[in-house]
Motif scaffolding. Sequence first.
Motif, PDB file in Angstrom:
ATOM      1  N   LEU A  61       0.824  -1.207   0.000  1.00  0.00           N
ATOM      2  CA  LEU A  61       0.000   0.000   0.000  1.00  0.00           C
ATOM      3  C   LEU A  61       0.863   1.264   0.000  1.00  0.00           C
ATOM      4  CD1 LEU A  61      -2.744  -1.094   2.561  1.00  0.00           C
ATOM      5  CD2 LEU A  61      -2.915  -1.017   0.070  1.00  0.00           C
ATOM      6  N   TYR A  62       0.573   2.160  -0.905  1.00  0.00           N
ATOM      7  CA  TYR A  62       1.323   3.416  -1.031  1.00  0.00           C
ATOM      8  C   TYR A  62       0.335   4.570  -0.874  1.00  0.00           C
ATOM      9  CZ  TYR A  62       5.312   0.703  -2.483  1.00  0.00           C
ATOM     10  OH  TYR A  62       6.363  -0.180  -2.489  1.00  0.00           O
ATOM     11  N   ARG A  63       0.202   5.029   0.386  1.00  0.00           N
ATOM     12  CA  ARG A  63      -0.727   6.142   0.649  1.00  0.00           C
ATOM     13  C   ARG A  63       0.046   7.445   0.407  1.00  0.00           C
ATOM     14  NH1 ARG A  63      -0.786   2.634   4.597  1.00  0.00           N
ATOM     15  NH2 ARG A  63      -2.612   1.319   4.949  1.00  0.00           N
ATOM     16  N   ILE A  64      -0.422   8.190  -0.559  1.00  0.00           N
ATOM     17  CA  ILE A  64       0.336   9.371  -1.009  1.00  0.00           C
ATOM     18  C   ILE A  64       0.089  10.589  -0.131  1.00  0.00           C
ATOM     19  CG2 ILE A  64       0.271  11.152  -2.807  1.00  0.00           C
ATOM     20  CD1 ILE A  64       1.182   9.280  -4.645  1.00  0.00           C
ATOM     21  N   ASP A  65       1.159  11.257   0.242  1.00  0.00           N
ATOM     22  CA  ASP A  65       1.069  12.637   0.721  1.00  0.00           C
ATOM     23  C   ASP A  65       2.045  13.394  -0.172  1.00  0.00           C
ATOM     24  OD1 ASP A  65       1.646  15.101   1.928  1.00  0.00           O
ATOM     25  OD2 ASP A  65       0.953  14.346   3.845  1.00  0.00           O
TER      26      ASP A  65
ATOM     27  N   PHE B  98       5.916   7.305   1.905  1.00  0.00           N
ATOM     28  CA  PHE B  98       4.460   7.089   1.899  1.00  0.00           C
ATOM     29  C   PHE B  98       3.971   6.847   3.319  1.00  0.00           C
ATOM     30  CE2 PHE B  98       6.052   6.386  -2.240  1.00  0.00           C
ATOM     31  CZ  PHE B  98       5.052   6.848  -3.088  1.00  0.00           C
ATOM     32  N   MET B  99       2.679   7.088   3.492  1.00  0.00           N
ATOM     33  CA  MET B  99       2.099   7.014   4.832  1.00  0.00           C
ATOM     34  C   MET B  99       1.706   5.572   5.174  1.00  0.00           C
ATOM     35  SD  MET B  99       1.705  10.281   5.652  1.00  0.00           S
ATOM     36  CE  MET B  99       0.307  10.385   6.729  1.00  0.00           C
TER      37      MET B  99
ATOM     38  N   LYS C 260       9.010   8.723  12.597  1.00  0.00           N
ATOM     39  CA  LYS C 260       7.979   9.757  12.396  1.00  0.00           C
ATOM     40  C   LYS C 260       6.745   9.477  13.250  1.00  0.00           C
ATOM     41  CE  LYS C 260       7.302  11.168   8.143  1.00  0.00           C
ATOM     42  NZ  LYS C 260       7.097  10.948   6.691  1.00  0.00           N
ATOM     43  N   VAL C 261       6.376   8.232  13.310  1.00  0.00           N
ATOM     44  CA  VAL C 261       5.181   7.907  14.085  1.00  0.00           C
ATOM     45  C   VAL C 261       5.442   8.134  15.582  1.00  0.00           C
ATOM     46  CG1 VAL C 261       5.209   5.428  14.637  1.00  0.00           C
ATOM     47  CG2 VAL C 261       3.168   6.441  13.684  1.00  0.00           C
ATOM     48  N   ASP C 262       6.691   7.997  15.995  1.00  0.00           N
ATOM     49  CA  ASP C 262       7.037   8.314  17.406  1.00  0.00           C
ATOM     50  C   ASP C 262       6.650   9.756  17.724  1.00  0.00           C
ATOM     51  OD1 ASP C 262       8.117   5.844  17.827  1.00  0.00           O
ATOM     52  OD2 ASP C 262      10.218   6.483  17.643  1.00  0.00           O
TER      53      ASP C 262
END
Length: 506
Positions: A181-185, A443-444, A273-275
């Motif tokens: 999965l490549y969720r675009i930002d 990607f997200m 980043k999620v940290d």
Amino acid sequence: MEAGTKTNPTIIAIFGGTGDLTWRKLIPALYNLYLDNWLNLKFSIICMGRQDMTNAAFVKRLKEGVDQFSRRGKSKAKEWELFSKMIEYKKGEFDNTSLYSYLKKQVAAFEKESDCDVNKIFYMAVPPQFFELIATKIGDAGLAADKEFARLVIEKPFGTDLQSARKLNASMLHIFDESQLYRIDHYLGKETVQNILAFRFANALFEPIWNRNYIDHIQITVAEKIGIETRGNYYEINGALRDMIQNHLLQLLCLIAMEPPVSFDADEVRNRKVDVLRALRKIKKEDVHNFAVRGQYAEGWVDGKKVNGYRQEADVSPESHTETFAAIKFFIDNWRWSNVPFYLRTGKRMNESISVITIQFKPAPHQTFPDEATENWQPNRMVLNLQPDMGIRIRFQAKKPGLQMQLNPVDMLFNYSDTYTSGTPEGYETLLLDVIEGDATLFMRADQVEAAWEILMPILSTWQANPSVNFPNYAAGSHGPETAEGLIAKDGNNWIVMPFEKKTHE
Ligand code: BG6
């Protein structure tokens, strides 16, 4: 490496082939990747849409898009002809199984002809109500089965709140693995945004001072002169918080605040980043008014032209309470950032279009110079200009030439356009190449998306439950609402926007 062999043979199926995104961004990006020899000579683009159109008419329209929007300007006849041979238009309804059977047949033929590993990329350039349907149909057709080479690209918005994002993630993950999965930002594909990582982690100079001991506060501004244009239907249900803060601005904040990753591995970078998102202090519902302000533009003047207020835009309710401006103060509760405010703001129909991150340092701990010397004195400041000017400016004090000791702020400037002559790739070029190469770093991931929604939920629900009484509250072409000045002024700060061009002092 030889031209045409840098990447795997690829078949890319674009849902929403006749849409704006395909026309303005995706095809110009693929065309530029082609010109730069990034695409394998075995490359096939199937654009799907509901309109009746011949292949020739479709390709002609795409060419107009490339001529208008490609960073290289007008296409060249020979190159376009070769590139456009890869493109096929296929009319079809997204809920019709025969469309997917057709895709399956095309993929099988392409694989047979290529006789090696083939990327199968499914790009959903469609409104979000089609995401689940298309993904399910792809899965049912068996097109998601190749865990290594079948990939799904998803445009934003990814959900409209935490609950819907969780539901969407669950249904996608039922069909695809997270690695597919490549969720675009699209902000993450911007050159200057990627440079934040280089600036912070490829230099020994800045990291030691990148913390609460030296930094007073950080500001992130993404201001736009444009209004909502023809996107009233979309914007009414989204607003600035969902449209910009949940994704682009929080991603910028993550890049500025994250810990140094051990490697540039996709999951390592995304873990760091999620940290940050997890360490963001949750704003309590009763405190929302102290931490977040919203605005909506009234009519006004932009570039000498009278423009409508938001409530007069097409497809917008004349009583709309949707915000077109949002500013939020965040704190990150960890050792590095304890008590350092991060001020984020974004708005449509502002006085200028600018994306900029300002790192405001604390004053020097001891004042050595007499008062007369320090009239113009300012604490150090670092400004990362993301767009439209691209560069980095460091402001420090210097002695003003003359017989007396007088201090003046001066700037050290790194300007992309002075330093590099090569063209800067568009964000979509970078991101599409990453999908082709199977690199998900920019990607997200599911947990990032959910963590970003989680942090915004108290603001979203408070604003929804309490429609603003003073909308519209800023004129188009202005700095945004007064309340945004108040948000930062109560901490003794103000929004900083420094002009990028070199400044000479008297
Ligand atoms: C999009 C938003 O994600 O980003 C738009 O939906 C916004 O509302 C756009 O205008 C801004 O992107 P850029 O690249 O022009 O800064």
